[in-house]
Design a protein around this motif. Structure first.
Motif, PDB file in Angstrom:
ATOM      1  N   LEU A 180       0.833  -1.202   0.000  1.00  0.00           N
ATOM      2  CA  LEU A 180       0.000   0.000   0.000  1.00  0.00           C
ATOM      3  C   LEU A 180       0.867   1.251   0.000  1.00  0.00           C
ATOM      4  CD1 LEU A 180      -2.866  -0.988   2.475  1.00  0.00           C
ATOM      5  CD2 LEU A 180      -2.677  -1.384   0.016  1.00  0.00           C
ATOM      6  N   ALA A 181       1.956   1.206   0.752  1.00  0.00           N
ATOM      7  CA  ALA A 181       2.872   2.348   0.778  1.00  0.00           C
ATOM      8  C   ALA A 181       3.476   2.579  -0.588  1.00  0.00           C
ATOM      9  CB  ALA A 181       3.969   2.108   1.816  1.00  0.00           C
ATOM     10  N   PHE A 182       3.888   1.517  -1.237  1.00  0.00           N
ATOM     11  CA  PHE A 182       4.513   1.619  -2.555  1.00  0.00           C
ATOM     12  C   PHE A 182       3.528   2.149  -3.586  1.00  0.00           C
ATOM     13  CE2 PHE A 182       6.261   0.331  -6.544  1.00  0.00           C
ATOM     14  CZ  PHE A 182       7.632   0.401  -6.369  1.00  0.00           C
ATOM     15  N   SER A 183       2.273   1.712  -3.500  1.00  0.00           N
ATOM     16  CA  SER A 183       1.275   2.116  -4.488  1.00  0.00           C
ATOM     17  C   SER A 183       0.895   3.584  -4.360  1.00  0.00           C
ATOM     18  CB  SER A 183       0.013   1.249  -4.332  1.00  0.00           C
ATOM     19  OG  SER A 183      -0.670   1.572  -3.130  1.00  0.00           O
ATOM     20  N   GLY A 184       1.065   4.152  -3.154  1.00  0.00           N
ATOM     21  CA  GLY A 184       0.670   5.536  -2.940  1.00  0.00           C
ATOM     22  C   GLY A 184      -0.829   5.722  -2.809  1.00  0.00           C
ATOM     23  N   LYS A 212      -3.109   8.915  10.636  1.00  0.00           N
ATOM     24  CA  LYS A 212      -2.358   7.740  11.091  1.00  0.00           C
ATOM     25  C   LYS A 212      -1.893   6.907   9.898  1.00  0.00           C
ATOM     26  CE  LYS A 212      -2.840   3.653  14.101  1.00  0.00           C
ATOM     27  NZ  LYS A 212      -2.729   2.585  13.080  1.00  0.00           N
ATOM     28  N   GLU A 213      -2.800   6.635   8.963  1.00  0.00           N
ATOM     29  CA  GLU A 213      -2.449   5.861   7.766  1.00  0.00           C
ATOM     30  C   GLU A 213      -1.415   6.593   6.925  1.00  0.00           C
ATOM     31  OE1 GLU A 213      -4.471   4.714   3.515  1.00  0.00           O
ATOM     32  OE2 GLU A 213      -5.733   4.463   5.302  1.00  0.00           O
ATOM     33  N   ARG A 214      -1.618   7.905   6.752  1.00  0.00           N
ATOM     34  CA  ARG A 214      -0.681   8.676   5.928  1.00  0.00           C
ATOM     35  C   ARG A 214       0.723   8.650   6.511  1.00  0.00           C
ATOM     36  NH1 ARG A 214      -5.300  12.187   5.685  1.00  0.00           N
ATOM     37  NH2 ARG A 214      -6.180  12.242   3.560  1.00  0.00           N
ATOM     38  N   MET A 215       0.820   8.765   7.820  1.00  0.00           N
ATOM     39  CA  MET A 215       2.136   8.776   8.468  1.00  0.00           C
ATOM     40  C   MET A 215       2.794   7.400   8.396  1.00  0.00           C
ATOM     41  SD  MET A 215       1.570  11.216  11.815  1.00  0.00           S
ATOM     42  CE  MET A 215       3.250  10.898  12.337  1.00  0.00           C
ATOM     43  N   GLU A 216       2.033   6.352   8.698  1.00  0.00           N
ATOM     44  CA  GLU A 216       2.594   4.997   8.715  1.00  0.00           C
ATOM     45  C   GLU A 216       3.072   4.575   7.327  1.00  0.00           C
ATOM     46  OE1 GLU A 216       0.004   3.045  12.413  1.00  0.00           O
ATOM     47  OE2 GLU A 216      -0.550   2.634  10.326  1.00  0.00           O
ATOM     48  N   LEU A 217       2.204   4.751   6.331  1.00  0.00           N
ATOM     49  CA  LEU A 217       2.576   4.335   4.988  1.00  0.00           C
ATOM     50  C   LEU A 217       3.605   5.278   4.376  1.00  0.00           C
ATOM     51  CD1 LEU A 217      -0.853   3.157   3.515  1.00  0.00           C
ATOM     52  CD2 LEU A 217       0.863   1.853   4.788  1.00  0.00           C
ATOM     53  N   GLY A 218       3.529   6.548   4.751  1.00  0.00           N
ATOM     54  CA  GLY A 218       4.511   7.514   4.264  1.00  0.00           C
ATOM     55  C   GLY A 218       5.908   7.185   4.747  1.00  0.00           C
ATOM     56  N   GLU A 219       6.013   6.715   5.985  1.00  0.00           N
ATOM     57  CA  GLU A 219       7.314   6.346   6.531  1.00  0.00           C
ATOM     58  C   GLU A 219       7.891   5.144   5.797  1.00  0.00           C
ATOM     59  OE1 GLU A 219      10.544   7.086   8.814  1.00  0.00           O
ATOM     60  OE2 GLU A 219       8.678   8.279   8.771  1.00  0.00           O
TER      61      GLU A 219
END
Length: 624
Positions: free
Chosen positions: A308-312, A320-327
């Motif tokens: 999910l992080a890679f897909s953007g 919370k989701e933006r920070m976790e996946l952004g990291e």
């Protein structure tokens, strides 16, 4: 008299609804004003209201759970719709039953008119006639199990093109998947060599004399065609006699002549057979699913945090989701700035577990259906899976239907675990995926070849708009739209034109029309002999797969041959490479091309593929 009784019954039901709505409202009001009430009154009122509310909950079935992104509606399986004073949006009721579709949910009505055909033509040269004694080709695959499978399949075809002896391919052991397995620990190497012995000469390792030289390594462009290999690779092979092709995935064009395409099919669907331990364990898993139900759905669910992080993509989890996946996303230095809305509009975001569950319910699958889920770590864990499990309570994985002792030989090897899931998904009555990764593609093509078994590929572009507006429509409107949008995405024959998508997901050159069966359906076909059509006969190749079939199941996979009409008539596939890009590229490939760099015409010897970073995880991330 009957009218009066019905009116009284309706008035009674309305009174009940008003009563319980009033109880719920008072409970919410009490919570809001709890700090203003006296302690003793608070305790007494709370006890009374909790007792009443608990009584109501016992007689009212629970609604479907939803994650933050999808909390737009209230749903009760018994059809009761209630609208809170605090939420005046349209109620979206999800039924417990799947409904009564106008077709069989578990099979294709058109599948009997088509079959897999991969027999070589009379002009196809055999290995003894064309293999040069001083040419050896080594292949290093890339990615997870299914991406490596595409590389192995294409490696055999490339060896045939170059008239070279193929060394048993080396599997990728250094990528994201971190699997140390060798070829012979995943696939039956003896079967692989013997089955293809007439097409391509294959040996397990370089001869001693050839192995003493320094082996040059080369990476060819993606979608390299026959001319590309003859002009760029063959001169090096002639000069050095031994050549290694690295990162070998999707390095062969979709546009090949029919005999080469059929060779691809013979490799992929017949020569690549899993080892006995994998096939035996896979057979156990399938049998245990069959003990639970006559029909089951297999879902390949990709929803890992890294993916999910890679897909953007964004799934409504807030900051919370933006920070976790952004990291997590910082791991890849060359990724473009994410544009979640654009990704959704273009259909590049995997459906969430709840979304895929709603699609299945809209297609007609009820809560009694058994679901086998092949997945890795799910972002959000059980909270994310809860809506899917509420829609389909009969939820199974290999971990739930097998013991730890049974899985022990496989559990530390990602490719072997993926192979078990591959077998169950292949043998399922219906296969569905929430993504466009390599396992989804490989299984889609395989299921077409072996009888067009129902294969649900979500039409993500259209479904995106539907999910966006679903809180403004009824369930009937939603389900009707899903069924309309999914036409052409259900694994039926002739859904795609020949050449669309990757060949591995749409092997049109290896799908033949059974003229005899078609003629019985349309008598007019008997009169079309002047067009060169002849009544075909369907014959089974006895022994082409062997007594064990592909996975060793009792129901053997059969390859058919005969004077039948191919569904892909043209020797040149119809769609161009550029036209296929939306279908056949992994998300990773689209995101890591450096701006302004054209790599389509470059070949690198002893070097890296220009224009792409060589982070071990990037290209392989969406490989399964």
């Amino acid at each position: 008299m009957k009218v009066t009784t019905k009116r009284k019954k309706r008035e009674f039901n309305d009174d009940n609804k008003m009563f319980f709505a009033g109880v719920r409202y008072r409970l919410l009001l009490f919570i809001h004003l709890r700090h203003r009430l006296l302690p003793l009154a608070s305790v007494s009122s709370a006890c009374l209201l909790v007792l009443v509310f608990a009584t109501y909950c016992l007689i009212s079935p629970p609604g479907i759970l939803h994650n933050p992104q999808l909390r737009h509606y209230v749903s009760f399986d018994n059809g009761l719709e209630m609208e809170s004073k605090f939420d005046v949006e349209t109620v979206f009721r999800v039924p417990e039953r799947g409904g009564n579709p106008d077709h069989d949910l578990w099979s294709s009505s058109q599948s009997k008119f088509y079959f897999g055909c991969s027999k070589a033509s009379d002009k196809f040269q055999i290995a003894n006639e064309k293999t040069q004694p001083n040419r050896y080709l080594l292949i290093v695959t890339s990615g997870g199990l299914n991406q490596q499978r595409t590389g192995i399949t294409d490696a055999v075809v490339v060896a045939y093109i170059l008239n070279a002896t193929l060394i048993v391919p080396k599997l990728d052991q250094n990528s994201y998947w971190k699997d140390s397995s060798n070829f012979d620990q995943i696939f039956d190497v003896e079967w692989f060599i013997s089955f293809l012995s007439k097409e391509v000469k294959i040996v397990k390792e370089l001869p001693a004399k050839a192995g003493k030289v320094t082996i040059p390594s080369m990476r060819v462009p993606r979608k390299c065609n026959v001319k590309c290999y003859l002009n760029r690779v063959l001169p090096v092979l002639n000069k050095r006699h031994v050549l290694q092709l690295s990162k070998f995935d999707y390095r062969l064009s979709n546009r090949l002549d029919k005999d080469l395409q059929k060779l691809r099919c013979r490799v992929n669907y017949h020569a690549l057979k899993f080892t006995d331990p994998i096939r035996e364990m896979g057979k156990k898993l399938v049998e245990r699913m069959r003990m639970k139900t006559n029909h089951f759905i297999a879902l390949h669910l990709r929803f890992e945090p890294d993916m999910l992080a890679f897909s953007g993509c964004y799934y409504g989890g807030g900051e919370k989701e933006r920070m976790e996946l952004g990291e997590i996303r910082k791991r890849w230095k060359t990724l473009r700035k994410p544009n979640p809305d654009k990704g959704r509009r273009h259909g590049r975001c995997p459906l969430s577990p709840e979304e895929i569950g709603l699609v299945l319910r809209a297609l007609g699958y009820g809560s009694d259906v058994h679901l086998y889920v092949a997945s890795g770590e799910i972002y959000g864990g059980e909270e994310t899976l809860a809506p899917l499990k509420a829609l389909f309570p009969n939820f199974h994985t290999k971990e739930t239907i097998a013991t730890q002792e049974e899985l022990a030989p496989f559990i530390t090897f990602s490719s072997r675990m993926a192979a078990l899931d591959f077998i169950v998904c292949d043998e399922s009555d219906v296969f569905v995926t929430n993504n466009n990764g390599n396992m989804a593609r490989m299984l889609a093509g395989r299921r077409r070849y072996f009888g067009h078994k129902p294969t649900v590929r979500p039409n993500a572009k259209k479904l995106y708009k539907l999910f966006l507006n679903r809180n403004n429509m009824t369930w009937d409107e939603f389900s009707s739209s899903v069924r309309t949008y999914q036409i052409g995405f259900m694994g039926e024959p002739n859904e795609w034109k020949p050449g669309m998508g990757e060949f591995h997901e749409n092997p049109s050159s290896c799908i033949c029309e059974d003229s005899e069966a078609m003629a019985s359906k349309i008598p007019a076909l008997h009169q079309q002999t002047h067009d060169g059509h002849r009544k075909g006969t369907k014959n089974m190749i006895q022994g082409i797969v062997g007594a064990n079939g592909e996975h060793g199941f009792e129901n053997e996979k059969k390859d058919y041959v005969g004077s039948t009409k191919d569904s892909g008539d043209s020797t040149e596939e119809l769609a161009s490479e550029d036209e296929q890009e939306w279908f056949d590229t992994d998300y990773a490939e689209d995101l890591i091309i450096l701006p302004g760099k054209d790599v389509s015409h470059e070949t690198y010897l002893d070097g890296n593929l220009s224009g792409k970073t060589d982070h071990p995880e990037v290209e392989e991330f969406f490989s399964d």
